[in-house]
Design a protein around this motif. Structure first.
Motif, PDB file in Angstrom:
ATOM      1  N   GLY A   1      97.080 -10.105  13.829  1.00 19.07           N
ATOM      2  CA  GLY A   1      98.197  -9.258  14.160  1.00 19.07           C
ATOM      3  C   GLY A   1      98.617  -8.295  13.144  1.00 19.07           C
ATOM      4  O   GLY A   1      97.867  -8.155  12.028  1.00 19.07           O
ATOM      5  N   PRO A   2      99.497  -7.583  13.341  1.00 16.87           N
ATOM      6  CA  PRO A   2      99.819  -6.489  12.336  1.00 16.87           C
ATOM      7  C   PRO A   2     100.357  -6.782  11.080  1.00 16.87           C
ATOM      8  O   PRO A   2     100.169  -5.998   9.826  1.00 16.87           O
ATOM      9  CB  PRO A   2     101.082  -5.791  13.008  1.00 16.87           C
ATOM     10  CG  PRO A   2     101.562  -6.598  14.052  1.00 16.87           C
ATOM     11  CD  PRO A   2     100.388  -7.606  14.463  1.00 16.87           C
ATOM     12  N   LEU A   3     100.714  -8.048  10.764  1.00 14.84           N
ATOM     13  CA  LEU A   3     101.235  -8.512   9.714  1.00 14.84           C
ATOM     14  C   LEU A   3     100.071  -8.356   8.545  1.00 14.84           C
ATOM     15  O   LEU A   3     100.164  -8.215   7.488  1.00 14.84           O
ATOM     16  CB  LEU A   3     101.924  -9.857   9.478  1.00 14.84           C
ATOM     17  CG  LEU A   3     102.496 -10.572   8.364  1.00 14.84           C
ATOM     18  CD1 LEU A   3     103.782  -9.853   8.062  1.00 14.84           C
ATOM     19  CD2 LEU A   3     102.662 -12.089   8.548  1.00 14.84           C
ATOM     20  N   GLN A   4      98.949  -8.716   9.036  1.00 10.80           N
ATOM     21  CA  GLN A   4      97.832  -8.812   8.039  1.00 10.80           C
ATOM     22  C   GLN A   4      97.606  -7.194   7.159  1.00 10.80           C
ATOM     23  O   GLN A   4      97.183  -7.549   6.168  1.00 10.80           O
ATOM     24  CB  GLN A   4      96.560  -8.866   8.988  1.00 10.80           C
ATOM     25  CG  GLN A   4      95.385  -9.148   8.086  1.00 10.80           C
ATOM     26  CD  GLN A   4      94.080  -9.343   8.949  1.00 10.80           C
ATOM     27  OE1 GLN A   4      93.573  -8.516   9.692  1.00 10.80           O
ATOM     28  NE2 GLN A   4      93.444 -10.603   8.932  1.00 10.80           N
ATOM     29  N   TRP A   5      97.921  -6.393   7.689  1.00 10.84           N
ATOM     30  CA  TRP A   5      97.705  -5.035   6.939  1.00 10.84           C
ATOM     31  C   TRP A   5      99.248  -4.419   6.873  1.00 10.84           C
ATOM     32  O   TRP A   5      99.442  -3.503   6.087  1.00 10.84           O
ATOM     33  CB  TRP A   5      96.903  -4.081   7.722  1.00 10.84           C
ATOM     34  CG  TRP A   5      97.509  -3.700   9.249  1.00 10.84           C
ATOM     35  CD1 TRP A   5      97.343  -4.169  10.409  1.00 10.84           C
ATOM     36  CD2 TRP A   5      98.126  -2.235   9.564  1.00 10.84           C
ATOM     37  NE1 TRP A   5      97.817  -3.522  11.572  1.00 10.84           N
ATOM     38  CE2 TRP A   5      98.435  -2.247  10.914  1.00 10.84           C
ATOM     39  CE3 TRP A   5      98.501  -1.448   8.852  1.00 10.84           C
ATOM     40  CZ2 TRP A   5      99.034  -1.404  11.558  1.00 10.84           C
ATOM     41  CZ3 TRP A   5      99.434  -0.053   9.525  1.00 10.84           C
ATOM     42  CH2 TRP A   5      99.333  -0.355  10.797  1.00 10.84           C
TER      43      TRP A   5
END
Length: 541
Positions: A192-196
């Motif tokens: 998901g977006p939390l990774q980046w």
């Protein structure tokens, strides 16, 4: 000696401190504030390093690639990544223009405001233009602060501490670069977006540390003298010396800087003559030297590996995505540890030797890495073995680069230029760094895709070529006062420095000490003032 009531006031020119605390012996609270100059420089460098390191992990995050599929194209990836460098080039040019007008302190604060806006835009990006604008603004801010922060610190510290404190700034840059890699690795197992988005959003931590410090930091005394703020400059010098304004050490430093500015102005010539190298203090030569260190730093290949190491390990060496991020993080940690080694040697060994030996060692690392990478790609059965050797020499390369070419170009640009040209010289040097960094990062992905192992052979040849350039043309700046630099170039007009001990020894030559004493002696002009009661009063400026 001045009485207390003349000083017990708050003066914006010295950063809002009580004037009595500025001129008198400082208590514990004042000493804590005194540390805020290197702390401001260190935090600025940390933000700079984190911005450089964080995007390598972002580029290989699956959610990021799904949201921005065109990033898979090498040209688009290069353009998005290098927009940061292009922005930083613009920021360095702005620092060139504004540094002497706004002052060092206010220019740094303006740069950090742009950093904050750019970081917020990157973390919240949902379209490619949105992301590019954020990276560009972030780059402009970093360009301003990376130009002005070393200049500011260099003008505020003693010669025997200047190299180490400036290197601490560079090491702080590397520390946050390593931190960014570990954050990327920690989030590699999340989807998901939390990774980046989280790594990009962490940039917004830095304003909460920097902005509370910034208002309490005094302006550079050399800039204050340059614009005629003599009283404020004396008070800041007294803080630096931890003595009263009337103390001999304060007046010696004040008179030395003042005399150096007067001497520089006496040799001032029109800009066209400077650009034709017809001024005695050789400002063009000094600007080229400081810009040259930054040019050479970028073409050692540091940012090719800094931005694309996880991609290279994953696509060319064959490691998994998680392993590639882990290796990048381990490499960043070794890079960080090695950077602090320069604290022990930067002032003792000097700038020249570190650049000379560093260039040779990096040439060897690139040569071996390119050859082992070639063997790994040609023989799949030995890919793992030679892939491991390639990684090992990439790590050794960073361990060599950290104490040599990582910090020295920033130190050199802050030292070698004259007072009147210091901001311009540092601006030109930093602009060179970012412009060449833009070129290197823009073409790295395309170069690796097309040349593969031979791409790093180019850096090996370039690193080898830097040795004779430094040996022939670069004078030593370690151990000198900033005011010695004019004397160094006045006494040695030839561009060649090899074989001249005065230009290459890492300790301060006696000739420069004698020249400073002569400048101070010349500035001690006795003025006779007739008071209303017709008595004569002697003053020494």
């Amino acid at each position: 000696m001045a009485t207390t009531n003349n000083f017990h006031r708050t003066d914006a020119a010295v950063g809002g401190y009580c004037g009595y605390c500025v001129t008198g012996r400082q208590n514990y609270g004042d000493k804590a504030r005194e540390n805020q100059r290197p702390r401001l420089h260190g935090m600025s460098s940390c933000w700079f390093g984190y911005c450089q390191g964080v995007f390598a992990g972002v580029l290989v995050s699956p959610d990021f690639l799904n949201l921005f599929p065109t990033i898979n194209d090498g040209n688009v990836s290069g353009a998005v990544t290098s927009s940061f460098f292009l922005g930083a080039f613009v920021g360095a040019v702005l620092a060139f223009i504004l540094g002497d007008k706004l002052g060092r302190k206010r220019t740094i604060i303006a740069g950090h405001i742009l950093n904050t806006v750019g970081a917020a835009l990157q973390a919240s990006a949902y379209s490619l233009p949105h992301l590019v604008i954020g990276r560009t603004l972030n780059g402009i801010g970093i360009g301003v602060t990376s130009t002005m922060s070393p200049v500011y610190l260099g003008e505020c510290v003693k010669p025997h501490l200047r190299g180490r404190l400036l290197v601490i700034g560079a090491s702080s840059n590397v520390a946050s670069f390593a931190l960014a890699n570990w954050i990327n690795y920690a989030l590699a197992f999340r989807g998901g977006p939390l990774q980046w988005r989280l790594p990009l959003a962490i940039q917004l931590f830095f304003p909460f540390v920097i902005f509370p410090i910034a208002p309490f930091v005094p302006e550079s005394p050399r800039w204050l003298l340059l614009v005629g703020e003599d009283d404020a400059a004396k008070q800041v010098i007294s803080r630096l010396n931890n003595e009263t304004v009337a103390h001999d050490s304060v007046m010696t430093d004040y008179n030395s800087i003042k005399a150096s500015i007067r001497l520089e102005r006496s040799h001032r010539v029109p800009l066209r003559d400077v650009l034709r190298n017809r001024d005695r203090t050789q400002n063009l030569r000094r600007l080229i030297l400081s810009s040259g260190t930054q040019f050479m730093q970028q073409f050692t290949g540091i940012n090719s590996l800094g931005f694309y190491l996880p991609t290279l390990l994953h696509e060319s060496v064959g490691f998994s995505l998680q392993t590639s991020k882990l290796l990048a993080a381990v490499n960043g940690t070794i890079y960080f540890i090695a950077a602090f080694f320069s604290l022990a040697v930067v002032d003792r060994v000097g700038r020249r030797k570190l650049m000379l030996y560093g260039s040779l060692a990096m040439a060897v690392c690139h040569l071996i890495s390119s050859l082992t990478l070639k063997t790994a790609q040609e023989d799949p059965s030995r890919m793992k073995l030679f892939g491991n050797v390639t990684v090992a020499f990439f790590v050794i390369y960073h361990a060599v680069f950290a104490p040599t070419w990582s910090g020295i170009p920033w130190v050199y640009a802050a030292e070698v230029n004259s007072i009147g040209w210091r901001t311009r010289g540092a601006g030109a040097a930093t602009a060179t760094n970012w412009l060449t960094g833009f070129a290197v990062v823009q073409f790295t992905k395309v170069g690796i895709d097309n040349l593969q192992w031979a791409f790093f052979l180019i850096f090996s040849i370039l690193c080898l070529a830097f040795f004779p350039v430094v040996y022939c043309f670069y004078p030593e700046t370690a151990g000198r006062k900033l005011e010695d630099m004019d004397e160094m170039f006045l006494r040695n007009p030839s561009w060649f420095v090899f074989g001249k001990k005065e230009m290459t020894q890492p300790t301060r030559p006696q000739a420069f000490i004698d020249a400073e004493m002569a400048r101070i002696s010349d500035s001690q002009v006795t003025i006779v003032e007739v008071t209303p009661d017709k008595t004569e009063k002697q003053q020494t400026p």
